[in-house]
Scaffold this motif. Structure first.
Motif: not given
Length: 531
Positions: A70-75, A503-513
């Motif tokens: 799961x993606x903590x950011x998405x949750x 890039x993930x931490x900055x929100x430009x890509x998601x955890x799945x990418x």
């Protein structure tokens, strides 16, 4: 011998699930039907589901695996909607089913009826998620279903504790339910956070992929048991710890990530197959307890309870999807408005699973006074009807409904675009790191210069490869690389990995990418580091 029977069920379930995958058939449905048919064969009995087996052996690793993916950011971005599904809906279902069951099954007291409501309240989104992935549901829907399945067991099992305590005569006051819920939530969260943080530290300190994976395998069982011992929610504890570990998994070595991925995918497949076959095999045990009970009463109660479970979910999901938007300007501004088709898919993905059956079988035979538990055979039977009914009804119709409503996302194409853009930045970071190393070494050797040239060409090829999938021409992409200099390439891979994480931490890509990109880097690093 029970152990031999369970081992046989385990082996057969894996074989049947493998055949289902081979012919692109829904594994959960095929296994449940196979179990039902096997239960009709004379001599196939005595494989009763043991509640402790489900709650302490099957459930923790499945929650752990789902939490890691799961993606903590998405949750976090969908906290409100997931909370309504994972907390609000199970409680509403508990009361609605309890009222209906109380009025349709004469033997049930109100406390026993609410116990049934809590038992059938939590959907098992495993099969719904499997169908959704295969048919390309939008990631938003998959996030909601995944987030719901992570936490709804905690709500329902806590409600189950409260109702069961009242039914057997151990509830002390009206304050007991509130205290139980608070202790379960707080205790589970604290245990999960402490355990998750500790495991991250220990695994980093060990720096041994084999031992790190071994710790990951035993962690969910230990965390679940520890939380339950302090009267917290084992479900919440395992989920919180898994989310922490999954979020910080980028700090682990490539070998640990690759090994964990293979281990957990295999274990998840085995346990899910085992659980769904067990569901079907419970038919003889459930029917055997119904001697002397009116078939007419059972039929009416079954139809009423199953309909209540389905209708309550549909009404709740639609109401909570649109009413808050009308009442809150902030929600309208910050959340994309869902379509009616998307909402219906979420509402129809309410299949129940093995946790409900385990809770039903865990209901004691007697109360504290020594009297038989009121309506226990009917309670177990109605749970079985809801589990099998929702699995077959929703499972068989959900793929057709998804196609008819055309609820499909463009996530794959968008992910490819995001990964290509991130890959370009990662390649630039790798090239800069190579230039730094070459400048620091002041390498005049032709060998070093040739190695650097090859690596630059390879780096360009990696950067262009992601765009190649989106239609770049061969003239733009150029020729592939020849060979590589191991030490320099490993330094470049570190730079690429750091860039992807940024890039993930900055929100430009998601955890799945991010996971997709890291897996490519991990595989390449594993090839370079074979010795």
């Amino acid at each position: 011998m029970v152990s031999a029977s369970l081992l046989a069920v385990l082996v057969v379930s894996v074989l049947l699930a493998g055949i289902a995958r081979r012919y692109d058939v829904s594994g959960p449905l095929a296994l449940v039907v196979a179990g039902l048919l096997a239960g009709l064969i004379p001599g196939v009995d005595g494989i009763a589901l043991q509640p402790d087996l489900v709650l302490f052996v099957i459930l923790p690793p499945l929650l752990w695996s789902a939490g890691l993916e799961s993606s903590y950011v998405a949750l976090r971005q969908n906290t409100r909607r997931i909370g309504l599904l994972a907390v609000g809906l199970p409680l509403v279902t508990t009361f609605a089913v309890g009222i209906v069951a109380f009025h349709t099954v004469p033997e049930l007291t109100i406390a026993a009826a609410l116990t049934l409501g809590a038992i059938v309240a939590p959907p098992d989104a495993v099969s719904a998620a499997a169908i959704g992935r295969r048919l390309g549901l939008p990631r938003q829907i998959m996030t909601l279903l995944g987030g719901e399945s992570l936490l709804n067991d905690a709500t329902a099992l806590t409600a189950y504790r409260v109702a069961l305590a009242a039914a057997i005569g151990t509830a002390a006051s009206w304050g007991t339910p509130i205290l139980t819920f608070a202790l379960a939530a707080v205790g589970g969260t604290v245990v999960g956070w402490v355990a998750g943080s500790l495991i991250v530290w220990v695994r980093t300190w060990l720096a041994d992929p084999l031992v790190e994976s071994a710790i990951g395998l035993v962690a969910p069982f230990f965390i679940y048991l520890l939380a339950e011992e302090v009267h917290g929610s084992g479900v919440i504890a395992v989920v919180v710890a898994a989310l922490i570990l999954g979020q910080r998994n980028t700090r682990a070595s490539y070998a640990t990530r690759l090994q964990d991925n293979a281990v957990w995918r295999t274990l998840q497949f085995v346990l899910e197959s085992f659980a769904f076959l067990l569901i079907g095999l419970q038919l003889p045990t459930v029917v055997a307890e119904l001697k002397g009970i009116s078939a007419e009463t059972l039929a009416i109660a079954s139809a009423a309870v199953l309909a209540t479970v389905i209708v309550v979910r549909i009404v709740w999901v639609f109401a909570m999807s649109f009413i808050p938007r009308k009442l809150s300007r902030r929600i309208r501004e910050n959340e994309e408005k869902p379509t009616a088709a998307q909402v219906f898919i979420v509402a129809w993905a309410g299949m129940r699973g093995v946790v409900s059956l385990a809770a039903a079988f865990a209901v004691p035979l007697t109360t504290l006074s020594g009297a038989p538990f009121p309506g226990r055979p009917q309670l177990v039977f109605l749970t079985f009807v809801v589990v099998v009914g929702t699995l077959l009804l929703h499972g068989l119709t959900l793929p057709w409904i998804i196609k008819v409503l055309d609820v499909q996302g463009d996530d794959a194409h968008q992910d490819a675009l995001d990964e290509a853009a991130a890959q370009t930045k990662a390649a630039q970071a790798a090239a800069a790191r190579l230039d730094e190393i070459m400048a620091a070494q002041r390498a005049d050797s032709d060998v070093h210069q040739r190695a650097a040239s090859i690596l630059r060409h390879w780096n360009d090829r990696r950067s262009n490869a992601a765009w190649e999938q989106l239609g770049r021409s061969d003239d733009e992409i150029g020729e592939g690389p020849a060979a590589a200099f191991k030490r320099l390439r490993l330094e470049m891979l570190k730079a690429e990995r750091a860039s992807f994480v940024s890039e993930r931490d900055a929100g430009r890509i998601n955890d799945e990418v991010l996971r997709s990109a890291l897996r490519g880097l991990d595989l390449e690093e594993a090839t370079l580091d074979r010795d």
